[in-house]
Design a protein around this motif. Structure first.
Motif, mmCIF file in Angstrom:
data_model
loop_
_atom_site.group_PDB
_atom_site.id
_atom_site.type_symbol
_atom_site.label_atom_id
_atom_site.label_comp_id
_atom_site.label_asym_id
_atom_site.label_seq_id
_atom_site.Cartn_x
_atom_site.Cartn_y
_atom_site.Cartn_z
ATOM 1 N N UNK A 175 46.307 10.897 -50.652
ATOM 2 C CA UNK A 175 45.958 9.655 -51.233
ATOM 3 C C UNK A 175 47.142 8.787 -52.042
ATOM 4 N N UNK A 176 47.417 7.868 -51.151
ATOM 5 C CA UNK A 176 48.694 7.028 -51.358
ATOM 6 C C UNK A 176 48.764 6.387 -52.604
ATOM 7 N N UNK A 177 47.570 6.359 -53.380
ATOM 8 C CA UNK A 177 47.572 5.791 -54.740
ATOM 9 C C UNK A 177 48.116 6.710 -55.553
ATOM 10 N N UNK A 178 48.445 7.948 -55.452
ATOM 11 C CA UNK A 178 49.115 8.834 -56.046
ATOM 12 C C UNK A 178 50.655 8.773 -55.996
ATOM 13 N N UNK A 179 51.204 8.231 -55.043
ATOM 14 C CA UNK A 179 52.487 8.141 -54.716
ATOM 15 C C UNK A 179 53.027 6.752 -55.394
ATOM 16 N N UNK A 180 53.549 6.957 -56.269
ATOM 17 C CA UNK A 180 53.996 5.674 -57.182
ATOM 18 C C UNK A 180 55.209 4.798 -56.552
ATOM 19 N N UNK A 181 55.820 5.621 -55.679
ATOM 20 C CA UNK A 181 56.802 4.736 -55.096
ATOM 21 C C UNK A 181 56.550 4.475 -53.644
ATOM 22 N N UNK A 182 55.305 4.705 -53.347
ATOM 23 C CA UNK A 182 54.850 4.211 -51.847
ATOM 24 C C UNK A 182 55.372 2.889 -51.503
#
Length: 386
Positions: free
Chosen positions: A143-150
């Protein structure tokens, strides 16, 4: 002091490893059609980096993976009517033979994806526990929304990310029910081809989880340098950062991201998909190891490299002239003479092999005999052009 460009920070930064030993992970081959000059250039750049660090007295722990299960391998094996395992083993043997002929300093460990599945499953479990991944019918997705620095590595807008993803070899396997179009597969439940058991169902790992799991197992949760071709910045390296930092809770995952520019043929990137490749074994039919190394290193690693047969011939002449000017005799130790310092200073300046080679050629003709053993050492054991 060695200074290296970090893709994430977009700056040349003094290199300071986190501990006594420098850890280096380089994305290796997907063995289905190797080894073209683009591969060779990338791996020779990191070969020189390791040699340079070790010549300075630094201990290096160097890992380079073999992606021996991948949609590209499966597609090529199906096209050619051969076993995917046989194809991978054959091409890996060819790659290793090619790199040995180029005088490669072999990595300390070369993990294979199919032998590291347990580590991948453990990392996927950690991501699920932390809420960074989710299960759907098609498998497990990050879930890329959980990677703050994505997105901090590539700095690409989502629209560009989606265009790149649509062109990937595994794009057809992505589950349309994933929460966001840029969420990526950690484990795929697939209806055909090789599969392995897991509590997520039989399937096979996504491409990105392979490198994160292997680097964690062999180098630890944070590594000093991670390298590869510039085409890997997105999606591969961007996704490695996201899943590794989410799984371990450690940031930054990588201290320095180093990316090599592509080798091009008639302005097109040399690649398997385009079929416009010049192979190492072909180039070595009319060239020497020293000449081919000099040729591929005679451009700054971050710049694109346009293949030119005339320049390759000229590199052969330059390699012969360099050997003649350095002469025969003792090799090493590295001295503190001005000539050696100038060559090594070029390598300290973001691994500028072009400037180092040019300085070596110039100094070898003009320096005192007492400095020649030191220059021979740098030419043979660091740059590998003697």
């Amino acid at each position: 002091m060695l200074r290296l460009y970090d893709t994430r920070r977009r700056a040349v930064v003094p290199f300071r490893p986190r501990s006594g030993a420098t850890t280096l992970y380089v994305c290796g081959i997907t063995p289905y059609d190797t080894t073209h000059l683009g591969h060779a250039r990338t791996f020779l750049v990191f070969d020189v980096l390791v040699r340079h660090l070790e010549a300075r007295g630094t201990t290096v722990r160097y890992a380079q993976n073999v992606t021996d299960i991948d949609e590209s391998i499966l597609q090529r094996a199906a096209r050619d009517g051969v076993s995917w395992r046989d194809l991978g083993r054959r091409e890996e043997r060819a790659f290793l033979a090619d790199m040995r002929r180029l005088g490669w300093r072999k990595p300390d460990v070369m993990p294979h994806a199919t032998r590291e599945l347990a580590a991948m499953r453990l990392m996927i479990e950690a991501l699920l526990r932390k809420g960074c991944a989710y299960e759907i019918e098609g498998g497990v997705y990050f879930d890329t929304s959980h990677a703050r620095h994505y997105g901090e590595l590539s700095r690409f807008p989502v629209a560009r990310m989606r265009r790149i993803l649509a062109a990937q070899d595994d794009a057809a396997l992505d589950d349309p029910e994933r929460r966001h179009p840029i969420d990526f597969a950690l484990w795929r439940r697939v209806p055909s081809g090789p599969t392995w058991p897991s509590r997520f169902g039989r399937g096979r790992p996504g491409w990105h989880i392979e490198c994160s799991a292997m680097s964690l197992r062999h180098l630890g949760p944070r590594i000093d340098i991670h390298g590869g071709g510039s085409d890997l910045v997105y999606p591969h390296h961007e996704n490695e950062i996201a899943q590794s930092e989410c799984a371990t809770g450690r940031r930054p995952f990588v201290g320095w991201w180093m990316h090599t520019g592509p080798v091009r043929l008639e302005a097109e990137k040399m690649s398997k998909s385009l079929g416009n490749m010049i192979f190492v074994r072909t180039a070595l039919e009319t060239s020497t190891r020293q000449a081919l190394r000099l040729y591929l290193l005679d451009r700054h690693y971050r710049r694109p490299f346009d293949h030119d047969e005339a320049e390759l011939v000229r590199a052969g002449e330059r390699a012969v002239a360099l050997a003649e000017s350095l002469g025969r005799g003792a090799v090493g130790p590295i001295g503190r003479d001005a000539a050696t310092r100038e060559v090594l200073a070029a390598l300290d300046d973001d691994l500028d092999t072009r400037a180092a080679i040019r300085a070596l050629e110039h100094m070898s003709r003009r320096t005192a005999a007492s400095a020649q053993p030191s220059l021979r050492y740098v030419a043979r054991n660091v740059l590998g052009v003697l």
